[in-house]
Design a protein around this motif. Structure first.
Motif, mmCIF file in Angstrom:
data_model
loop_
_atom_site.group_PDB
_atom_site.id
_atom_site.type_symbol
_atom_site.label_atom_id
_atom_site.label_comp_id
_atom_site.label_asym_id
_atom_site.label_seq_id
_atom_site.Cartn_x
_atom_site.Cartn_y
_atom_site.Cartn_z
ATOM 1 N N CYS A 182 0.914 -1.220 0.018
ATOM 2 C CA CYS A 182 0.050 0.002 0.183
ATOM 3 C C CYS A 182 0.884 1.229 -0.051
ATOM 4 O O CYS A 182 1.926 1.408 0.886
ATOM 5 C CB CYS A 182 -1.045 0.001 1.300
ATOM 6 S SG CYS A 182 -1.991 1.371 1.281
ATOM 7 N N LYS A 209 -11.533 6.582 -1.410
ATOM 8 C CA LYS A 209 -11.474 5.609 -2.307
ATOM 9 C C LYS A 209 -10.173 4.923 -2.485
ATOM 10 O O LYS A 209 -9.163 5.513 -1.999
ATOM 11 C CB LYS A 209 -11.976 6.203 -3.531
ATOM 12 C CG LYS A 209 -11.394 7.470 -3.997
ATOM 13 C CD LYS A 209 -12.182 7.962 -5.228
ATOM 14 C CE LYS A 209 -11.597 9.416 -5.515
ATOM 15 N NZ LYS A 209 -12.368 9.958 -6.698
ATOM 16 N N ILE A 210 -9.967 3.788 -3.087
ATOM 17 C CA ILE A 210 -8.744 3.083 -3.307
ATOM 18 C C ILE A 210 -8.617 2.693 -4.809
ATOM 19 O O ILE A 210 -9.494 2.135 -5.193
ATOM 20 C CB ILE A 210 -8.391 1.888 -2.364
ATOM 21 C CG1 ILE A 210 -8.930 2.356 -0.823
ATOM 22 C CG2 ILE A 210 -7.120 1.184 -2.267
ATOM 23 C CD1 ILE A 210 -8.966 1.221 0.104
ATOM 24 N N PHE A 243 -6.434 -0.303 -7.040
ATOM 25 C CA PHE A 243 -5.748 -1.524 -7.027
ATOM 26 C C PHE A 243 -5.049 -1.921 -8.243
ATOM 27 O O PHE A 243 -5.681 -1.838 -9.307
ATOM 28 C CB PHE A 243 -6.920 -2.472 -6.728
ATOM 29 C CG PHE A 243 -7.178 -2.498 -5.144
ATOM 30 C CD1 PHE A 243 -6.777 -3.288 -4.387
ATOM 31 C CD2 PHE A 243 -8.339 -1.802 -4.743
ATOM 32 C CE1 PHE A 243 -6.860 -3.358 -2.874
ATOM 33 C CE2 PHE A 243 -8.717 -1.700 -3.361
ATOM 34 C CZ PHE A 243 -8.131 -2.506 -2.456
ATOM 35 N N LYS A 255 -13.627 -6.734 -7.174
ATOM 36 C CA LYS A 255 -14.041 -5.366 -6.855
ATOM 37 C C LYS A 255 -15.222 -5.289 -5.971
ATOM 38 O O LYS A 255 -15.323 -4.468 -5.135
ATOM 39 C CB LYS A 255 -14.547 -4.303 -8.214
ATOM 40 C CG LYS A 255 -14.637 -3.103 -7.959
ATOM 41 C CD LYS A 255 -15.093 -2.604 -9.423
ATOM 42 C CE LYS A 255 -15.313 -1.069 -9.352
ATOM 43 N NZ LYS A 255 -16.365 -0.644 -8.770
ATOM 44 N N LEU A 298 -14.226 -6.226 -2.334
ATOM 45 C CA LEU A 298 -13.250 -5.075 -1.815
ATOM 46 C C LEU A 298 -14.056 -4.095 -1.312
ATOM 47 O O LEU A 298 -14.036 -3.326 0.073
ATOM 48 C CB LEU A 298 -12.316 -4.826 -2.711
ATOM 49 C CG LEU A 298 -11.119 -5.730 -3.087
ATOM 50 C CD1 LEU A 298 -10.336 -5.268 -4.165
ATOM 51 C CD2 LEU A 298 -10.131 -5.840 -1.595
ATOM 52 N N GLU A 299 -15.052 -3.497 -2.208
ATOM 53 C CA GLU A 299 -15.636 -2.484 -1.525
ATOM 54 C C GLU A 299 -16.750 -2.981 -0.396
ATOM 55 O O GLU A 299 -17.240 -2.108 0.407
ATOM 56 C CB GLU A 299 -16.685 -2.069 -2.848
ATOM 57 C CG GLU A 299 -15.961 -1.231 -3.980
ATOM 58 C CD GLU A 299 -16.633 -0.863 -5.232
ATOM 59 O OE1 GLU A 299 -16.430 -0.034 -5.716
ATOM 60 O OE2 GLU A 299 -17.844 -1.489 -5.346
ATOM 61 N N LEU A 351 -14.164 -3.122 2.618
ATOM 62 C CA LEU A 351 -13.559 -1.900 2.915
ATOM 63 C C LEU A 351 -14.565 -0.851 3.227
ATOM 64 O O LEU A 351 -14.135 0.540 3.766
ATOM 65 C CB LEU A 351 -12.495 -1.542 1.951
ATOM 66 C CG LEU A 351 -11.276 -2.593 1.725
ATOM 67 C CD1 LEU A 351 -10.464 -2.077 0.518
ATOM 68 C CD2 LEU A 351 -10.496 -2.729 2.935
ATOM 69 N N CYS A 374 -13.721 1.433 -5.048
ATOM 70 C CA CYS A 374 -12.221 0.731 -5.512
ATOM 71 C C CYS A 374 -12.452 0.773 -6.944
ATOM 72 O O CYS A 374 -13.503 0.446 -7.731
ATOM 73 C CB CYS A 374 -12.170 -0.729 -4.995
ATOM 74 S SG CYS A 374 -12.220 -0.839 -3.097
ATOM 75 N N GLU A 375 -11.268 1.267 -7.399
ATOM 76 C CA GLU A 375 -11.058 1.147 -8.749
ATOM 77 C C GLU A 375 -9.819 0.162 -9.032
ATOM 78 O O GLU A 375 -8.589 0.115 -8.497
ATOM 79 C CB GLU A 375 -10.683 2.424 -9.229
ATOM 80 C CG GLU A 375 -10.260 2.714 -10.804
ATOM 81 C CD GLU A 375 -11.631 2.594 -11.523
ATOM 82 O OE1 GLU A 375 -11.749 2.165 -12.831
ATOM 83 O OE2 GLU A 375 -12.630 3.166 -11.007
ATOM 84 N N LEU A 376 -9.992 -1.026 -10.104
ATOM 85 C CA LEU A 376 -9.177 -1.783 -10.176
ATOM 86 C C LEU A 376 -8.464 -1.700 -11.541
ATOM 87 O O LEU A 376 -9.237 -1.551 -12.686
ATOM 88 C CB LEU A 376 -9.797 -3.341 -10.140
ATOM 89 C CG LEU A 376 -9.983 -3.920 -8.690
ATOM 90 C CD1 LEU A 376 -10.565 -2.970 -7.886
ATOM 91 C CD2 LEU A 376 -10.515 -5.290 -8.808
#
Length: 299
Positions: free
Chosen positions: A15, A64-65, A67, A94, A97-98, A101, A105-107
């Protein structure tokens, strides 16, 4: 708002948090082992553990995260595919993860994240106005990512930039993708090592093959490097013919071989559809193994 990125690798999850108000300065970086042998749910729990640890260090939670993932999220089904961390394939990563978390999330594929980071923070800074940047990975595997106007081109099927799984050698070695003779089965590090071993009867690393080539007394090393240069020239010429990028950045262990940027560049001239004229800058990356996690944060 700080930018959070996760690089989901086969052996480690990293991270990084970047501060856009301080020229993308790295606020914190932290890693945990992936431990993928323990399965999909364990990987999710490792990601959550890492996010919690970093949030405590930073003093705030992410909003937001991004990946960087092995494989890619299928646009239609929203399930993972083409991942060498096989427990991810067929899973709604996705969505899950959302859920765990509690943030969007954007992958994106790790090669795409590599290309994005190098375009915006790395080698691309030396080539202002480079609208089209192609990031090549040549290492254990061969892949690629395409960035146009600072945006990843994922493509209709989510496989934009998949340079490594086009047929380069008719009748070549079978590939896990189902075809034979893919770029990855010809000029990846393991493929070149296998070629040398079959010719010489000796199993050595690419580093040793290259040393023997430069020493000039090993015909099998010469044949292996000649194979690399010739097929590299063919493969990159096709890439230029189709995309014609303003800049190509080559990452991965094989990409460190200096001959690619001299003798290899000359081989491209043999095959390009431009009367042998090549002016495309082809360069090494500037960000090292940070590109994946930085690219994820930039998503």
């Amino acid at each position: 708002m700080k930018l959070w990125g996760i690089d989901l690798g086969g052996t480690k999850i990293e991270c990084a948090v970047l501060d856009p108000e301080r020229n993308l300065e790295v606020v914190v970086r932290m890693r945990v082992p992936t431990e993928s042998v323990n399965g999909y749910d364990h990987i999710l729990s490792q990601i959550k553990k890492l996010i919690d640890m970093v949030a405590e260090q930073v003093g705030e939670r992410p909003r937001k995260i991004g990946f960087a993932t092995p494989g890619v999220l299928e646009p239609d089904s929203q399930l993972m595919k083409n991942s060498n961390t096989t427990c991810l394939n067929g899973m709604p990563l996705k969505t899950d993860l959302e859920k765990i978390l509690g943030v969007p999330c954007e992958l994106a594929n790790d090669a795409n994240c590599f290309a994005l980071a190098e375009a915006l923070m790395g080698a691309g800074k030396d080539y202002h106005g480079a609208e089209v940047v192609f990031g090549v990975i040549m290492g254990t595997g061969v892949g690629g990512g395409l960035v146009v106007n600072n945006k990843i081109i994922g493509g209709h099927h989510g496989i934009g930039g998949e340079w490594g799984h086009n047929i380069l050698e008719e009748g070549g070695e079978p590939c896990y993708c189902g075809k034979s003779g893919c770029v990855e089965q010809v000029i990846s590090g393991p493929a070149l090592e296998r070629f040398y071993e079959r010719a010489s009867g000796e199993k050595v690393s690419m580093k040793t093959v290259l040393e023997r080539y430069h020493a000039g007394n090993d015909e099998h090393a010469k044949a292996t490097i000649e194979r690399l240069l010739e097929y590299y020239g063919r493969a990159v010429s096709t890439l230029i013919n189709v995309v014609d990028p303003n800049l190509i950045v080559i990452g991965g262990g094989v990409g460190n071989i200096d001959l690619l940027y001299t003798a290899g560049y000359e081989r491209i001239r043999k095959y390009i559809f431009n009367k042998g004229i090549v002016t495309t800058p082809i360069v090494k990356p500037k960000l090292g193994d940070s590109a994946g996690v930085f690219g994820a944060a930039l998503l």
